[in-house]
Design an enzyme around this catalytic site. Structure first.
Site, mmCIF file in Angstrom:
data_model
loop_
_atom_site.group_PDB
_atom_site.id
_atom_site.type_symbol
_atom_site.label_atom_id
_atom_site.label_comp_id
_atom_site.label_asym_id
_atom_site.label_seq_id
_atom_site.Cartn_x
_atom_site.Cartn_y
_atom_site.Cartn_z
ATOM 1 N N TYR A 36 0.836 -1.197 0.000
ATOM 2 C CA TYR A 36 0.000 0.000 0.000
ATOM 3 C C TYR A 36 0.877 1.256 0.000
ATOM 4 C CZ TYR A 36 -3.190 3.643 1.494
ATOM 5 O OH TYR A 36 -3.901 4.811 1.558
ATOM 6 N N LYS A 116 15.585 6.898 11.831
ATOM 7 C CA LYS A 116 14.146 7.143 11.777
ATOM 8 C C LYS A 116 13.487 6.185 12.762
ATOM 9 C CE LYS A 116 10.238 7.551 8.591
ATOM 10 N NZ LYS A 116 9.298 7.320 9.640
ATOM 11 N N GLU A 178 10.127 11.305 19.494
ATOM 12 C CA GLU A 178 9.446 10.048 19.214
ATOM 13 C C GLU A 178 9.419 9.213 20.494
ATOM 14 O OE1 GLU A 178 8.662 10.304 16.067
ATOM 15 O OE2 GLU A 178 8.113 8.295 15.386
ATOM 16 N N CYS A 412 -1.636 -34.199 24.308
ATOM 17 C CA CYS A 412 -0.213 -33.887 24.156
ATOM 18 C C CYS A 412 0.424 -34.939 23.254
ATOM 19 C CB CYS A 412 0.465 -33.881 25.522
ATOM 20 S SG CYS A 412 2.264 -33.796 25.398
ATOM 21 N N CYS A 435 5.576 -35.661 31.720
ATOM 22 C CA CYS A 435 5.563 -35.712 30.248
ATOM 23 C C CYS A 435 7.014 -35.718 29.758
ATOM 24 C CB CYS A 435 4.820 -34.493 29.700
ATOM 25 S SG CYS A 435 5.133 -34.185 27.946
HETATM 26 S S1 IVH Z 1 11.786 14.896 11.501
HETATM 27 C C1 IVH Z 1 9.459 18.053 9.450
HETATM 28 N N1 IVH Z 1 13.341 13.052 12.525
HETATM 29 O O1 IVH Z 1 8.885 9.811 11.107
HETATM 30 C C2 IVH Z 1 10.241 17.120 10.249
HETATM 31 N N2 IVH Z 1 11.076 12.493 12.132
HETATM 32 O O2 IVH Z 1 7.587 9.449 8.489
HETATM 33 C C3 IVH Z 1 9.544 15.843 10.415
HETATM 34 N N3 IVH Z 1 10.465 10.213 12.813
HETATM 35 O O3 IVH Z 1 6.156 11.908 11.641
HETATM 36 C C4 IVH Z 1 10.067 14.959 11.428
HETATM 37 N N4 IVH Z 1 12.456 9.640 13.550
HETATM 38 O O4 IVH Z 1 7.222 10.861 13.710
HETATM 39 C C5 IVH Z 1 12.101 13.343 12.114
HETATM 40 N N5 IVH Z 1 14.838 11.533 13.457
HETATM 41 C C6 IVH Z 1 13.608 11.838 13.040
HETATM 42 C C7 IVH Z 1 12.536 10.907 13.112
HETATM 43 C C8 IVH Z 1 11.283 11.279 12.636
HETATM 44 C C9 IVH Z 1 11.201 9.254 13.385
HETATM 45 C C10 IVH Z 1 9.041 10.067 12.491
HETATM 46 C C11 IVH Z 1 8.184 11.265 12.773
HETATM 47 C C12 IVH Z 1 7.492 11.590 11.484
HETATM 48 C C13 IVH Z 1 7.643 10.326 10.719
HETATM 49 C C14 IVH Z 1 7.608 10.627 9.236
#
Ligand code: IVH
Length: 676
Positions: A36, A116, A178, A412, A435
């Site tokens: 998706y 991320k 986060e 079993c 067992c």
């Molecule tokens: S920057 C405009 N930095 O990923 C700036 N986001 O797919 C936007 N996320 O909604 C966020 N690690 O929740 C940023 N090091 C990081 C991040 C991060 C995870 C998440 C965040 C965002 C999503 C976007």
């Protein structure tokens, strides 16, 4: 060309509308989330290049929202934006080229590279350094006010700077980060669930989301969430020139910043780092689903502006898929040492993230029923990091009617006993402690490295010894005869001597180690130490009542009952008798008192201490006659505080309990860290 894009965008919109309907209305998707996302991202990419093709009904125009009716709403200081995705080096190069075209000729772009994090966004506001509000992303403009819950997250400072010599906080500061579970914390949470006979959490991110949205913040507090902060959404009375300075400022103020965040002079340097990140991913204690690249110069980033809700100055590079669909061809059954029946899915082999997967965990029958997984289903398999691949769920839309329900076994397969489900419990068990499979599993566990650590006694040797009739339980191990062992295939003098020597060594293991090796439900190393410390010997534990065990801080009634039940079992008592007869150590080592300077004093420890771990500090206090408790009250003599303290520090201030540092403590006991 433009018309091709128009046609493709229309096609993608139509497909996405169909899949959204299957997923949300019918509840029977025919593609995976990843498939998706691919379609969605393709549409987004076309729209980014050709904004004129964006239609009001495009699925990209639907603002994402996680708002709930249970919380008051908060208007964010600035829109909480999202990120565009890249899936390849080419995507990243194209992103940079697009940006350079919008900037004066000759502009050089440097970037920060950050993990991320696969959690959920949190937006936290500080006024004059004090945390006053925390909200979820919501729809990007309005979020849920989850302040009480966020305040329970221990690595979020309630006041900044945490250190007096840190940078002075601006009048108003709104940060974004986060929230997630560390893998080890999520595992521990599930161990607790299992111990209480409750269903396991499957997905860390969803569990983190559910935890953050608890109406009762005590529930949030009991689950160990962590937060990493990566952005400043708004600030009054302060400005920063670049993202790298922001990360340093956040770190200096006392926020946790994701490890391995780095500044790189060019995009090529970043591209070189991508393979390192993909292999690092599994070693980190938190889930990441990619890396984020951010233009370091904030003035340039703001000049670049936005496409829809995504800033042009940042992009997420997503790692290749770890979810695939395949056929569920069979279910095999394992019986564990406690009798627990664990179903495992047998699969048509499928290649996921570099590995061929042929089987996957189905967790338990409760989960199978809840997700309605059937034999013959096309199922979605996730493989991530070091965790065993597991079945996320069936692709209901791919059924042809030939699929059959998966039910727990009636008997079993090893002992023939009827399988039972204890009241209020999720798991099915083989109830027979004799067992053969249970016996094999419990001996296998008893001798294993994390337990009594008897070297030279791997699962195959255990099996052979059982088959030969040499051992029937853990106690028999200590009576193995040299001449009988020599008769075994491939057991020469040297091997037998080594095995006998390691059995001899195991007789002297400390009491907590023995206790944790017995396979008592819920009793691992930590609990075993608590119990051994309190009672001092196997005899005393055997005679303890549920109330006495429940009385130990850190042990609840379910666990206490499990210990009492285990020791009440005649079979278990007989095994312990054998061990005692063979000279296995059943006494705790006497604790050596190092001093009595803290006699009568009650301490509470909070935050990270500069040199000692909390356990070490606790031991130090106790060895000098003091006591350590978990919560601050009027009876507390001192709160020992380190960095990033929790709410206990606030409580101490409220009750005017003196707060001391690690070096204060060391002075109190006479100036030296090593216990006398
Ligand atoms: S920057 C405009 N930095 O990923 C700036 N986001 O797919 C936007 N996320 O909604 C966020 N690690 O929740 C940023 N090091 C990081 C991040 C991060 C995870 C998440 C965040 C965002 C999503 C976007």
């Amino acid at each position: 060309m433009a018309t091709d894009f128009a046609a493709r965008a229309a096609e993608l919109r139509e497909q996405l509308h169909y899949h959204i309907y299957r997923y949300n209305v019918l509840g029977s998707p025919v593609i995976t989330d990843i498939e998706y996302d691919k379609l969605y991202n393709e549409l987004k990419a076309i729209e980014a290049e050709h904004p004129e093709l964006i239609t009001p009904d495009s699925p990209t125009q639907r603002a994402g929202s996680d708002l709930s009716e249970d919380f008051p709403k908060v208007r964010h200081a600035a829109p909480i934006l999202s990120l565009n995705n890249a899936f390849s080096e080419e995507d990243l190069r194209a992103w940079e080229e697009r940006n350079l075209r919008l900037l004066p000729a000759g502009t050089q772009l440097s970037y920060t590279l950050e993990p991320k994090l696969d959690g959920l966004t949190i937006v936290i506001t500080y006024e004059n350094g004090v945390l006053v509000q925390a909200a979820t992303r919501g729809n990007g403009e309005l979020g849920d006010d989850v302040t009480a819950n966020v305040k329970t997250i221990r690595n979020i400072p309630l006041r900044i700077p945490v250190n007096r010599d840190g940078p002075k906080a601006p009048e108003r500061l709104v940060v974004r980060g986060e929230v997630l579970f560390h893998k080890k914390d999520f595992k521990a949470l599930n161990e607790k669930q299992a111990e209480a006979g409750l269903p396991l959490y499957v997905n860390a991110r969803n569990t983190a989301s559910g935890t953050l949205k608890q109406k009762d913040s005590r529930i949030t507090a009991a689950r160990p969430l962590t937060a990493y902060i990566y952005q400043i959404v708004a600030a009054e009375g302060a400005v920063w020139d670049n993202q790298w300075d922001i990360l340093n400022y956040l770190r200096d103020s006392g926020f946790q910043v994701a490890p391995h965040s780095q500044l790189y002079p060019t995009l090529s340097d970043i591209i070189q780092q991508l393979p390192t990140w993909e292999s690092r991913k599994n070693q980190l204690d938190f889930e990441i689903d990619g890396v984020v690249l951010k233009v370091n110069d904030l003035r340039i980033a703001s000049e670049l502006g936005y496409v829809g809700k995504d800033p042009r100055g940042a992009i997420a590079y997503k790692f290749p898929a770890e979810e695939m669909t395949t056929k569920l061809t069979g279910v095999t059954i394992n019986i564990g040492r406690t009798g627990k029946v664990t179903p495992t899915a047998q699969l048509t082999p499928v290649f996921i993230g570099g590995v061929t997967v042929v089987s996957a965990s189905l967790h338990n029958y409760d989960q199978i029923a809840r997700l309605d997984i059937r034999l013959g289903d096309t199922v979605i398999i996730k493989r991530s990091g070091e965790v065993i691949p597991y079945v996320i769920g069936p692709v209901i839309g791919a059924r042809d009617g030939s699929e059959t329900p998966i039910l727990p076994p009636e008997t079993c397969p090893f002992s023939g006993d009827a399988i039972v489900q204890l009241e209020g419990m999720v798991d099915y068990i083989c109830p027979n402690p004799l067992c053969p499979e249970r016996i094999f599993r419990s001996i296998e566990f008893f001798v294993s490295r994390g337990a009594m650590d008897i070297e030279g006694m791997g699962p195959q040797t255990v099996k052979t010894l059982i088959d030969k009739g040499y051992i029937q339980d853990e106690g028999d191990i200590f009576y193995l005869q040299r001449d009988l062992l020599l008769e075994l295939e491939k057991f020469a003098d040297k091997k037998v001597d080594n095995l006998l020597a390691s059995i001899e060594a195991a007789k002297g293991r400390p009491l907590p180690q023995l206790l944790a090796s017995l396979g008592i439900d819920g009793v691992g190393g930590v609990v075993a130490t608590l119990i051994a410390d309190r009672f001092g010997s196997i005899e005393a534990i055997m005679n303890a009542t549920t109330e006495q065990i429940d009385d130990i801080e850190g042990i609840g009634p379910v666990l206490a009952q499990s210990v009492v039940d285990w020791f009440a079992d005649v079979h278990h008592r007989r095994v312990l008798d054998k061990m005692r007869g063979a000279g296995v150590n059943m006494q705790a080592e006497a604790r050596v008192a190092a001093g009595d300077s803290l006699n009568g004093l009650v301490f509470v420890i909070t935050g990270t201490l500069p040199t000692l771990s909390r356990d070490q500090a606790g031991d130090l206090i106790e060895s000098h006659g003091g006591k350590v408790t978990g919560s601050v009250s009027k009876k507390t003599s001192y709160v020992l505080m380190g960095e990033s303290p929790g709410s206990k520090a606030d409580k101490a201030r409220e009750l005017r309990v003196p707060i001391i540092s690690e070096s204060d403590l060391i002075q109190m006991i006479g100036g030296s860290i090593s216990p006398a």
